[in-house]
Design an enzyme around this catalytic site. Structure first.
Site, PDB file in Angstrom:
ATOM      1  N   GLY A 170      19.471  38.228 -29.370  1.00 48.35           N
ATOM      2  CA  GLY A 170      18.420  38.689 -27.358  1.00 48.35           C
ATOM      3  C   GLY A 170      18.832  39.826 -27.291  1.00 48.35           C
ATOM      4  O   GLY A 170      18.576  41.022 -28.565  1.00 48.35           O
ATOM      5  N   ARG A 171      18.417  40.983 -26.294  1.00 46.29           N
ATOM      6  CA  ARG A 171      17.896  42.290 -25.913  1.00 46.29           C
ATOM      7  C   ARG A 171      19.807  43.357 -25.996  1.00 46.29           C
ATOM      8  O   ARG A 171      19.322  44.223 -26.774  1.00 46.29           O
ATOM      9  CB  ARG A 171      17.368  42.356 -24.616  1.00 46.29           C
ATOM     10  N   GLU A 182      20.071  46.340 -28.329  1.00 46.04           N
ATOM     11  CA  GLU A 182      19.144  47.539 -28.897  1.00 46.04           C
ATOM     12  C   GLU A 182      20.190  48.492 -28.002  1.00 46.04           C
ATOM     13  O   GLU A 182      19.677  49.558 -27.925  1.00 46.04           O
ATOM     14  CB  GLU A 182      17.443  47.228 -28.204  1.00 46.04           C
ATOM     15  N   CYS A 237      19.228  37.170 -35.222  1.00 46.61           N
ATOM     16  CA  CYS A 237      17.959  37.473 -34.339  1.00 46.61           C
ATOM     17  C   CYS A 237      17.734  39.119 -34.701  1.00 46.61           C
ATOM     18  O   CYS A 237      17.413  39.802 -35.014  1.00 46.61           O
ATOM     19  CB  CYS A 237      18.560  36.796 -32.932  1.00 46.61           C
ATOM     20  N   HIS A 238      18.326  40.026 -33.294  1.00 42.96           N
ATOM     21  CA  HIS A 238      17.882  40.864 -33.098  1.00 42.96           C
ATOM     22  C   HIS A 238      19.474  41.850 -33.273  1.00 42.96           C
ATOM     23  O   HIS A 238      19.392  42.679 -33.558  1.00 42.96           O
ATOM     24  CB  HIS A 238      17.478  41.430 -31.800  1.00 42.96           C
ATOM     25  N   TYR A 282      15.241  38.679 -36.747  1.00 46.38           N
ATOM     26  CA  TYR A 282      13.750  38.174 -35.955  1.00 46.38           C
ATOM     27  C   TYR A 282      12.937  38.623 -36.792  1.00 46.38           C
ATOM     28  O   TYR A 282      13.200  40.380 -36.782  1.00 46.38           O
ATOM     29  CB  TYR A 282      14.366  38.199 -34.057  1.00 46.38           C
TER      30      TYR A 282
END
Length: 192
Positions: free
Chosen positions: A88-89, A92, A118-119, A138
């Protein structure tokens, strides 16, 4: 005593990439301590649901609230059999926390199993632990893996890539594959 798994997550972690592995590992008898910097057990993180609906990238919708199960400040990596990094986010910005980077580096230094979906590999690239490793993510994170000295492997979203103590998957359709390979790395054995 159950083996303990540390799970790193934060606000707008991908819902399925957090809930599914968490529940699967708990069902198998692991104690999963889900932590987030600046938060304690019982604090809530918000999740996001990412879907693939035909646009050039995933769509994002509000997901569930998830109650953290442990205190970030109390993490001692020696207490854990493995580390699971959600997608997800949240990766980051979680990678901007020095202790997050130290945690990842400690797991790699001890050659303990690490999973990132993913991320999630964004945290691995920031921790500088991917040199010479094959990993997936991802697709938009692929260049980060390459720049960090790893080998990006493009696979179907339902698959996982294993290289030594590391297992990675591109997105939530790979929850079963990444969780299965991760618990194998922690020594789980079963017969169907």
């Amino acid at each position: 005593m159950a083996k303990k798994v540390l799970m790193l997550a934060g606000d707008f972690t991908e819902d399925y990439e957090t809930m599914v592995p968490f529940q699967a590992m708990e069902m198998l008898g692991y104690q999963v301590d889900v932590v987030c910097p600046d938060k304690k057990a019982g604090d809530i993180i918000r999740t996001a649901i990412h879907d693939f609906e035909g646009e050039q990238t995933y769509s994002e919708k509000r997901g569930h609230n998830f109650a953290l199960t442990a205190d970030f400040d109390a993490v001692n990596t020696a207490d854990y059999a493995g580390l699971f990094i959600t997608g997800g986010r949240s990766p980051e910005y979680l990678r901007l926390t020095p202790r997050v980077i130290e945690i990842v580096q400690e797991f790699f230094a001890a050659n303990k199993p690490v999973a990132a979906i993913c991320h999630g590999p964004q945290i691995l690239t920031a921790a500088n632990v991917l040199k010479g490793k094959k990993a997936t993510a991802y697709p938009a994170v692929g260049p980060d893996i390459t720049l960090a000295g790893g080998e990006y492997v493009a696979v179907d979203a339902s698959e996982a890539v294993v290289d030594g103590n590391l297992v990675t998957a591109p997105a939530w359709p790979g929850d079963s594959a990444i969780t299965r390979e991760f618990i194998k790395l922690m020594g789980a054995k079963w017969e169907l």
